[in-house]
Design an enzyme around this catalytic site. Sequence first.
Site, PDB file in Angstrom:
ATOM      1  N   CYS A 137     -14.890  43.208  41.710  1.00 42.17           N
ATOM      2  CA  CYS A 137     -15.542  43.657  42.953  1.00 42.17           C
ATOM      3  C   CYS A 137     -15.542  42.626  44.075  1.00 42.17           C
ATOM      4  CB  CYS A 137     -16.967  44.075  42.645  1.00 42.17           C
ATOM      5  SG  CYS A 137     -17.036  45.333  41.375  1.00 42.17           S
ATOM      6  N   ALA A 158     -23.844  27.276  41.533  1.00 45.83           N
ATOM      7  CA  ALA A 158     -22.526  26.703  41.821  1.00 45.83           C
ATOM      8  C   ALA A 158     -21.710  26.677  40.533  1.00 45.83           C
ATOM      9  CB  ALA A 158     -22.702  25.296  42.365  1.00 45.83           C
ATOM     10  N   GLY A 159     -20.411  26.618  40.680  1.00 46.61           N
ATOM     11  CA  GLY A 159     -19.532  26.575  39.509  1.00 46.61           C
ATOM     12  C   GLY A 159     -18.103  26.825  39.912  1.00 46.61           C
ATOM     13  N   LYS A 219     -12.130  41.580  45.793  1.00 49.51           N
ATOM     14  CA  LYS A 219     -11.520  42.744  46.455  1.00 49.51           C
ATOM     15  C   LYS A 219     -12.353  43.189  47.667  1.00 49.51           C
ATOM     16  CE  LYS A 219     -12.604  46.841  44.303  1.00 49.51           C
ATOM     17  NZ  LYS A 219     -13.268  47.798  45.177  1.00 49.51           N
ATOM     18  N   LYS A 228     -17.604  37.130  33.543  1.00 48.77           N
ATOM     19  CA  LYS A 228     -19.031  36.805  33.482  1.00 48.77           C
ATOM     20  C   LYS A 228     -19.522  37.161  32.081  1.00 48.77           C
ATOM     21  CE  LYS A 228     -21.960  39.828  35.306  1.00 48.77           C
ATOM     22  NZ  LYS A 228     -22.602  40.781  36.234  1.00 48.77           N
ATOM     23  N   GLU A 288     -22.538  52.478  44.829  1.00 49.44           N
ATOM     24  CA  GLU A 288     -23.211  52.017  43.604  1.00 49.44           C
ATOM     25  C   GLU A 288     -23.370  50.503  43.626  1.00 49.44           C
ATOM     26  OE1 GLU A 288     -21.941  50.309  40.808  1.00 49.44           O
ATOM     27  OE2 GLU A 288     -20.045  49.880  41.831  1.00 49.44           O
ATOM     28  N   LYS A 318     -22.617  48.748  51.287  1.00 47.93           N
ATOM     29  CA  LYS A 318     -21.979  48.300  50.043  1.00 47.93           C
ATOM     30  C   LYS A 318     -21.145  47.037  50.267  1.00 47.93           C
ATOM     31  CE  LYS A 318     -20.254  47.865  46.136  1.00 47.93           C
ATOM     32  NZ  LYS A 318     -20.334  48.340  44.805  1.00 47.93           N
TER      33      LYS A 318
HETATM   34  C1  UGA Z   1     -21.063  42.899  41.784  1.00 45.43           C
HETATM   35  C2  UGA Z   1     -22.421  43.129  42.466  1.00 45.43           C
HETATM   36  O1  UGA Z   1     -23.352  42.125  42.027  1.00 45.43           O
HETATM   37  C3  UGA Z   1     -22.959  44.521  42.166  1.00 45.43           C
HETATM   38  O2  UGA Z   1     -24.179  44.739  42.860  1.00 45.43           O
HETATM   39  C4  UGA Z   1     -21.913  45.562  42.603  1.00 45.43           C
HETATM   40  O3  UGA Z   1     -22.338  46.887  42.328  1.00 45.43           O
HETATM   41  C5  UGA Z   1     -20.614  45.286  41.882  1.00 45.43           C
HETATM   42  O4  UGA Z   1     -20.164  43.956  42.182  1.00 45.43           O
HETATM   43  C6  UGA Z   1     -19.604  46.295  42.366  1.00 45.43           C
HETATM   44  O5  UGA Z   1     -19.257  46.273  43.536  1.00 45.43           O
HETATM   45  O6  UGA Z   1     -19.217  47.184  41.588  1.00 45.43           O
HETATM   46  P1  UGA Z   1     -20.256  42.266  39.284  1.00 45.43           P
HETATM   47  O7  UGA Z   1     -18.903  42.088  39.891  1.00 45.43           O
HETATM   48  O8  UGA Z   1     -20.408  43.043  38.049  1.00 45.43           O
HETATM   49  O9  UGA Z   1     -21.256  42.940  40.365  1.00 45.43           O
HETATM   50  O10 UGA Z   1     -20.799  40.810  38.948  1.00 45.43           O
HETATM   51  P2  UGA Z   1     -21.826  39.740  39.568  1.00 45.43           P
HETATM   52  O11 UGA Z   1     -22.935  39.535  38.640  1.00 45.43           O
HETATM   53  O12 UGA Z   1     -22.177  40.076  40.951  1.00 45.43           O
HETATM   54  O13 UGA Z   1     -20.931  38.417  39.542  1.00 45.43           O
HETATM   55  C7  UGA Z   1     -19.732  38.298  40.309  1.00 45.43           C
HETATM   56  C8  UGA Z   1     -19.167  36.914  40.164  1.00 45.43           C
HETATM   57  O14 UGA Z   1     -19.971  35.956  40.827  1.00 45.43           O
HETATM   58  C9  UGA Z   1     -19.025  36.426  38.724  1.00 45.43           C
HETATM   59  O15 UGA Z   1     -17.755  35.825  38.569  1.00 45.43           O
HETATM   60  C10 UGA Z   1     -20.126  35.391  38.587  1.00 45.43           C
HETATM   61  O16 UGA Z   1     -19.819  34.386  37.658  1.00 45.43           O
HETATM   62  C11 UGA Z   1     -20.182  34.822  40.004  1.00 45.43           C
HETATM   63  N1  UGA Z   1     -21.490  34.224  40.347  1.00 45.43           N
HETATM   64  C12 UGA Z   1     -22.612  34.973  40.378  1.00 45.43           C
HETATM   65  C13 UGA Z   1     -21.555  32.867  40.665  1.00 45.43           C
HETATM   66  O17 UGA Z   1     -20.545  32.138  40.648  1.00 45.43           O
HETATM   67  N2  UGA Z   1     -22.769  32.329  41.008  1.00 45.43           N
HETATM   68  C14 UGA Z   1     -23.894  33.070  41.052  1.00 45.43           C
HETATM   69  O18 UGA Z   1     -24.966  32.504  41.387  1.00 45.43           O
HETATM   70  C15 UGA Z   1     -23.824  34.428  40.711  1.00 45.43           C
END
Ligand code: UGA
Length: 431
Positions: free
Chosen positions: A259, A251-252, A262, A319, A144, A203
């Site tokens: 996810c 960036a941040g 891990k 997030k 997924e 994945k």
């Molecule tokens: C992530 C993947 O994006 C999904 O496609 C996947 O299905 C999911 O893991 C999973 O394996 O179940 P998710 O963990 O919900 O989804 O969140 P993301 O939107 O990917 O963000 C992950 C982290 O990256 C957050 O802490 C966010 O703040 C950070 N992030 C994201 C950044 O620091 N910079 C960015 O440009 C984007």
Amino acid sequence: MKIAVIGTGYVGLIQSIGLAKLGFDVYGIDIDENKIKMLNSGKSPIWEENLEELLNKHNGKNLKFTADYGVISQCDAVFVCVGTPQSEDGTADMKYIFAAAESLKPYLKENAVVVIKSTVPVGTNRKVSRLLDGSGCHVVSNPEFLKEGSAVDDFFNTDRVVLGFEDRSKHEARDTMMEIYKYFYNNKTKFVITNWESAELIKYSSNSFLAVKISFMNELAKICDKTGADIGDVAKGMGSDRRIGKDFLKAGLGYGGSCFPKDVNALIKQFEQNELNAKIVSAADEVNAGLIGDFLARISKRVSKLEGKNIAVLGAAFKPGTDDLRESRAVELMNRFLLEKANVKCFDYIDGALKNADALFDGRVEVCRSIEDAVKDADAIIIATEYSRFNDEDWEAIAGLVREKLIFDGRNVLDKNIIAKHRFEYHGIGR
Ligand code: UGA
């Protein structure tokens, strides 16, 4: 068609409700009786936009929740959506997957399809198939790709459906899967049909590649800070090239959640188990791990002593749009502030995130229901979760409430003009 979904966490719950909306008869199964009771009464254990509305629309009609695996005997497909948490050594812990497989085995119909949706290391579908040997079922890998905060929308608007079969010509399983996913036959959804191992790796490599993108930008932000370049402009310039893409270049404070951290570790371990070295992914992990310390060092340098200082942390979840605090960078930061003996208050827009923060910190952090309460008498404001809504707040009022007009924006979300107008001293990351 009747479908069972094992696990009512993020993946399983969205899968159950999504399939119910597509018209299937769905049984959501979980061993946690309390969760089952809660779901049957129309309450979702997690907060996600539109989730509870959809749950209530189908609950008790074509969607039922139960702790009884026996319902599987009526089902043509069984989705396994249980957790694969990180073990102490960084590998993915498969105990829930194998326990679910053992539990479902006695009830499988001849020719039923067992679909592994959980994120599982390469080789797991093959192991599950061996475990189910003799039951006459077919195992399909179907990872997924939902994102928390937009999970319901992602379910119906997915970019891709990945289906891994033991053998691409396994038609029985293929027909059932195509029937389940026929709603997605459109121009936008790509179907990737492959073998088990490739599907499993798709994945891990998708999540790890996104993590690499983020860490690349966070590393680049450091040179921006030294040279006067702006990481936002650099990202815009890079992202305008379609080959690079504009997403995941922010960036941040780095990535958190249940996810990326891990899955990155699990991929590194899978390389090790194959006597290989995942150099790029390991570097992404290393960069991410150092970000909180770097950020804290910048804050300490400016604030001198954190002990006794009032710190307002805006954002608690990992997030925006979720109540999930797992591996949240905001939580990690707050823990570090507490170690420095600062007085920490926090705020988040999602009620569930505040409740989870209350439970997690148990009084050590003052969890506030409004931004105004959080920033009152603050010596510094920290932006820890990427809410662009922070720009719509009344910064004039906020300026009147704080003790020092000092902001550390760990997500680069604040419009610098607003901040300048109200004379805050602003520190972003690489901007
Ligand atoms: C992530 C993947 O994006 C999904 O496609 C996947 O299905 C999911 O893991 C999973 O394996 O179940 P998710 O963990 O919900 O989804 O969140 P993301 O939107 O990917 O963000 C992950 C982290 O990256 C957050 O802490 C966010 O703040 C950070 N992030 C994201 C950044 O620091 N910079 C960015 O440009 C984007």
